[in-house]
Design a protein around this motif. Structure first.
Motif, PDB file in Angstrom:
ATOM      1  N   GLU A 187      -9.980  17.579  -8.854  1.00  0.00           N
ATOM      2  CA  GLU A 187     -10.690  18.611  -8.105  1.00  0.00           C
ATOM      3  C   GLU A 187     -11.392  19.595  -9.037  1.00  0.00           C
ATOM      4  O   GLU A 187     -10.769  20.143  -9.941  1.00  0.00           O
ATOM      5  CB  GLU A 187      -9.684  19.361  -7.229  1.00  0.00           C
ATOM      6  CG  GLU A 187     -10.303  20.203  -6.152  1.00  0.00           C
ATOM      7  CD  GLU A 187      -9.233  20.722  -5.207  1.00  0.00           C
ATOM      8  OE1 GLU A 187      -9.188  20.275  -4.056  1.00  0.00           O
ATOM      9  OE2 GLU A 187      -8.433  21.572  -5.632  1.00  0.00           O
ATOM     10  N   ALA A 230       0.169  10.880 -10.511  1.00  0.00           N
ATOM     11  CA  ALA A 230      -0.779  11.988 -10.390  1.00  0.00           C
ATOM     12  C   ALA A 230      -0.109  13.324 -10.690  1.00  0.00           C
ATOM     13  O   ALA A 230      -0.712  14.219 -11.278  1.00  0.00           O
ATOM     14  CB  ALA A 230      -1.366  12.021  -8.988  1.00  0.00           C
ATOM     15  N   VAL A 257      -4.983  16.812  -8.648  1.00  0.00           N
ATOM     16  CA  VAL A 257      -5.541  15.460  -8.582  1.00  0.00           C
ATOM     17  C   VAL A 257      -5.741  15.082  -7.118  1.00  0.00           C
ATOM     18  O   VAL A 257      -4.829  15.248  -6.296  1.00  0.00           O
ATOM     19  CB  VAL A 257      -4.601  14.446  -9.265  1.00  0.00           C
ATOM     20  CG1 VAL A 257      -5.187  13.038  -9.209  1.00  0.00           C
ATOM     21  CG2 VAL A 257      -4.322  14.848 -10.711  1.00  0.00           C
ATOM     22  N   ILE A 258      -6.942  14.621  -6.798  1.00  0.00           N
ATOM     23  CA  ILE A 258      -7.215  14.194  -5.420  1.00  0.00           C
ATOM     24  C   ILE A 258      -6.754  12.753  -5.259  1.00  0.00           C
ATOM     25  O   ILE A 258      -7.191  11.860  -5.983  1.00  0.00           O
ATOM     26  CB  ILE A 258      -8.720  14.304  -5.100  1.00  0.00           C
ATOM     27  CG1 ILE A 258      -9.185  15.745  -5.326  1.00  0.00           C
ATOM     28  CG2 ILE A 258      -8.998  13.861  -3.675  1.00  0.00           C
ATOM     29  CD1 ILE A 258     -10.687  15.894  -5.356  1.00  0.00           C
ATOM     30  N   LEU A 259      -5.835  12.550  -4.323  1.00  0.00           N
ATOM     31  CA  LEU A 259      -5.261  11.214  -4.155  1.00  0.00           C
ATOM     32  C   LEU A 259      -6.000  10.410  -3.103  1.00  0.00           C
ATOM     33  O   LEU A 259      -6.276  10.896  -2.017  1.00  0.00           O
ATOM     34  CB  LEU A 259      -3.788  11.333  -3.755  1.00  0.00           C
ATOM     35  CG  LEU A 259      -2.877  11.925  -4.823  1.00  0.00           C
ATOM     36  CD1 LEU A 259      -1.456  12.002  -4.314  1.00  0.00           C
ATOM     37  CD2 LEU A 259      -2.927  11.087  -6.079  1.00  0.00           C
ATOM     38  N   PRO A 260      -6.313   9.173  -3.430  1.00  0.00           N
ATOM     39  CA  PRO A 260      -7.002   8.312  -2.471  1.00  0.00           C
ATOM     40  C   PRO A 260      -5.983   7.504  -1.668  1.00  0.00           C
ATOM     41  O   PRO A 260      -4.766   7.649  -1.858  1.00  0.00           O
ATOM     42  CB  PRO A 260      -7.764   7.369  -3.392  1.00  0.00           C
ATOM     43  CG  PRO A 260      -6.806   7.186  -4.541  1.00  0.00           C
ATOM     44  CD  PRO A 260      -6.046   8.480  -4.692  1.00  0.00           C
ATOM     45  N   ILE A 261      -6.464   6.669  -0.779  1.00  0.00           N
ATOM     46  CA  ILE A 261      -5.600   5.671  -0.151  1.00  0.00           C
ATOM     47  C   ILE A 261      -5.709   4.428  -1.041  1.00  0.00           C
ATOM     48  O   ILE A 261      -6.811   3.945  -1.290  1.00  0.00           O
ATOM     49  CB  ILE A 261      -6.062   5.385   1.289  1.00  0.00           C
ATOM     50  CG1 ILE A 261      -5.872   6.654   2.140  1.00  0.00           C
ATOM     51  CG2 ILE A 261      -5.308   4.207   1.877  1.00  0.00           C
ATOM     52  CD1 ILE A 261      -6.467   6.590   3.516  1.00  0.00           C
ATOM     53  N   GLN A 272       0.827  -1.205   0.000  1.00  0.00           N
ATOM     54  CA  GLN A 272       0.000   0.000   0.000  1.00  0.00           C
ATOM     55  C   GLN A 272       0.867   1.262   0.000  1.00  0.00           C
ATOM     56  O   GLN A 272       0.586   2.220  -0.722  1.00  0.00           O
ATOM     57  CB  GLN A 272      -0.918  -0.020   1.226  1.00  0.00           C
ATOM     58  CG  GLN A 272      -1.937   1.085   1.210  1.00  0.00           C
ATOM     59  CD  GLN A 272      -2.954   0.945   2.331  1.00  0.00           C
ATOM     60  OE1 GLN A 272      -3.396  -0.156   2.654  1.00  0.00           O
ATOM     61  NE2 GLN A 272      -3.314   2.049   2.933  1.00  0.00           N
ATOM     62  N   GLU A 273       1.928   1.227   0.774  1.00  0.00           N
ATOM     63  CA  GLU A 273       2.805   2.398   0.857  1.00  0.00           C
ATOM     64  C   GLU A 273       3.582   2.605  -0.456  1.00  0.00           C
ATOM     65  O   GLU A 273       3.739   3.726  -0.929  1.00  0.00           O
ATOM     66  CB  GLU A 273       3.761   2.229   2.055  1.00  0.00           C
ATOM     67  CG  GLU A 273       4.743   3.363   2.252  1.00  0.00           C
ATOM     68  CD  GLU A 273       4.095   4.730   2.466  1.00  0.00           C
ATOM     69  OE1 GLU A 273       2.892   4.796   2.781  1.00  0.00           O
ATOM     70  OE2 GLU A 273       4.804   5.733   2.277  1.00  0.00           O
ATOM     71  N   MET A 275       1.598   6.186  -7.060  1.00  0.00           N
ATOM     72  CA  MET A 275       0.423   6.890  -7.585  1.00  0.00           C
ATOM     73  C   MET A 275       0.600   8.391  -7.496  1.00  0.00           C
ATOM     74  O   MET A 275       0.081   9.146  -8.314  1.00  0.00           O
ATOM     75  CB  MET A 275      -0.847   6.459  -6.851  1.00  0.00           C
ATOM     76  CG  MET A 275      -1.048   7.184  -5.550  1.00  0.00           C
ATOM     77  SD  MET A 275      -2.634   6.867  -4.811  1.00  0.00           S
ATOM     78  CE  MET A 275      -2.348   7.755  -3.278  1.00  0.00           C
ATOM     79  N   GLY A 276       1.371   8.837  -6.506  1.00  0.00           N
ATOM     80  CA  GLY A 276       1.650  10.262  -6.367  1.00  0.00           C
ATOM     81  C   GLY A 276       2.489  10.773  -7.524  1.00  0.00           C
ATOM     82  O   GLY A 276       2.268  11.867  -8.049  1.00  0.00           O
ATOM     83  N   ASN A 297       1.230   4.040  -2.847  1.00  0.00           N
ATOM     84  CA  ASN A 297       0.987   5.426  -2.477  1.00  0.00           C
ATOM     85  C   ASN A 297       2.034   6.358  -3.108  1.00  0.00           C
ATOM     86  O   ASN A 297       1.707   7.388  -3.694  1.00  0.00           O
ATOM     87  CB  ASN A 297       0.999   5.505  -0.943  1.00  0.00           C
ATOM     88  CG  ASN A 297       0.847   6.905  -0.426  1.00  0.00           C
ATOM     89  OD1 ASN A 297      -0.003   7.656  -0.881  1.00  0.00           O
ATOM     90  ND2 ASN A 297       1.688   7.270   0.513  1.00  0.00           N
ATOM     91  N   VAL A 298       3.279   5.950  -3.014  1.00  0.00           N
ATOM     92  CA  VAL A 298       4.362   6.751  -3.591  1.00  0.00           C
ATOM     93  C   VAL A 298       4.263   6.765  -5.125  1.00  0.00           C
ATOM     94  O   VAL A 298       4.366   7.818  -5.763  1.00  0.00           O
ATOM     95  CB  VAL A 298       5.736   6.205  -3.141  1.00  0.00           C
ATOM     96  CG1 VAL A 298       6.875   6.893  -3.878  1.00  0.00           C
ATOM     97  CG2 VAL A 298       5.906   6.367  -1.635  1.00  0.00           C
TER      98      VAL A 298
END
Lengths: 206, 121
Positions: A176, A29, A40-44, A18-19, A25-26, A22-23
């Motif tokens: 957004e 994005a 861009v709104i980032l999800p978990i 997941q971590e 997808m950032g 996270n990196v």
């Protein structure tokens, strides 16, 4: 006969996937934000080990009643293989074409172009981000259109998987202030999960 | 006196990675938090002189946590450590009072550079 593989992902490994996602997808994005000049709104990210026939349920970010379009792209490297899926809510294309200042009527072929362009950016950057952190290199296949203006069930079923289980990472991107919503799904093949877990264990031990 | 360092991230792996990236020989007393609410409690309890804060978290995200720290005028030097590397995210957290922003993944070199830059180390 395929031997049933007994693959497992521990909670510690799931947290690490997941971590890493996270990196990655950032990074993806950020490219999209720069291309469209938006935030861009980032999800978990959601990480799950699931049966391929449960895949539809994993797509929580998109309403099943919506008309969708999607592409998939295979990847392989260092004993790890899988497929990336990018699925757009069709309502998104209107705003994307405005943001990219594409002139003219929005038709199926222009939508396809927008779909391929964004898939190229998001899938490429996300896979690169994950590969870098795991210290592997992925080669990507050609993107394949799974369908345009279809319902989600048909789209997911359009793809025939040779695995029964998959490690699925779902990332739902929203933009957004705009009606843009897409799901990026990374599906790792069942027989890759052991190799992946090894890579992750290496990070966890570090 | 050891510096009270608070590490706030929803990922256990990310918290450990952050803790491992703190400079060798820096005398610290580390507290961990899994979301913004826990972080605010720890800061109130005096556990967060220096705070490493993630942005995307359940319960209370990093933006909201920063707002709370600002509104309640809490005493904490906050460094945001995030995978959200969009220019706007960076600007937003600085406007909310974070002293700086580190792009994930964190490592020793990045942590040391920023701590030295702000005279914390």
């Amino acid at each position: 006969m395929n031997q049933a593989l007994n693959v497992k992902v521990t909670e510690e490994q799931r947290d690490c996937y997941q971590e890493i996602s996270n990196v990655a997808m950032g990074q993806a994005a950020d490219l999209l934000a720069r291309l469209l000049h938006v935030h861009v709104i980032l999800p978990i990210p959601v990480v799950n080990l699931l049966e391929v026939n449960e895949l539809r349920m994993a797509l929580s970010g998109i309403e099943s009643s919506n008309s969708v379009s999607g592409v998939c792209q295979g990847f392989i490297g260092n004993g790890i293989s899988g497929e990336a899926l990018l699925i757009f809510n069709d309502a998104s294309f209107n705003d994307i074409s405005k943001l990219l200042k594409y002139g003219g009527e929005l038709d199926t072929s222009l939508e396809l172009e927008l779909l391929m362009d964004t898939a190229n950016i998001l899938i490429g950057a996300c896979l690169r981000g994950i590969a870098e952190q795991l210290d592997v290199v992925f080669s990507q296949g050609h993107p394949i259109v799974l369908g345009q203006h279809v319902n989600l069930n048909d789209l997911v079923q359009a793809n025939n998987y040779r695995w029964s289980k998959t490690l699925a990472i779902e990332i739902n991107y929203k933009i957004e202030g705009f009606d843009i919503n897409c799901d990026l799904l990374l599906l790792f093949a069942e027989d890759s999960i052991d190799s992946l877990n090894e890579k992750v264990n290496f990070l966890l031990e570090d | 006196m050891a510096t009270k360092v608070l590490i706030c991230d929803d990922s256990n792996f990310a918290r450990k990675q952050m803790a491992r990236s703190l400079p060798d020989g820096w005398e610290v007393d580390i507290t961990f938090a899994g979301n913004g609410e826990e972080a605010l409690q720890a800061i109130k309890a005096g556990q967060g002189e220096v705070v490493f804060l993630d942005l995307t978290m359940p319960v209370m995200d990093g933006f909201e946590t920063l707002e709370n720290i600002k509104v309640n005028d809490m005493n904490a030097l906050v460094i945001v450590v995030s995978g959200d590397i969009q220019p706007e995210a960076r600007q937003r957290v600085k406007n909310l009072g974070a002293i700086d922003f580190i792009k994930k993944p964190i490592n020793k070199a990045k942590a040391e550079l920023i701590l030295k830059e702000y005279g914390i180390l």
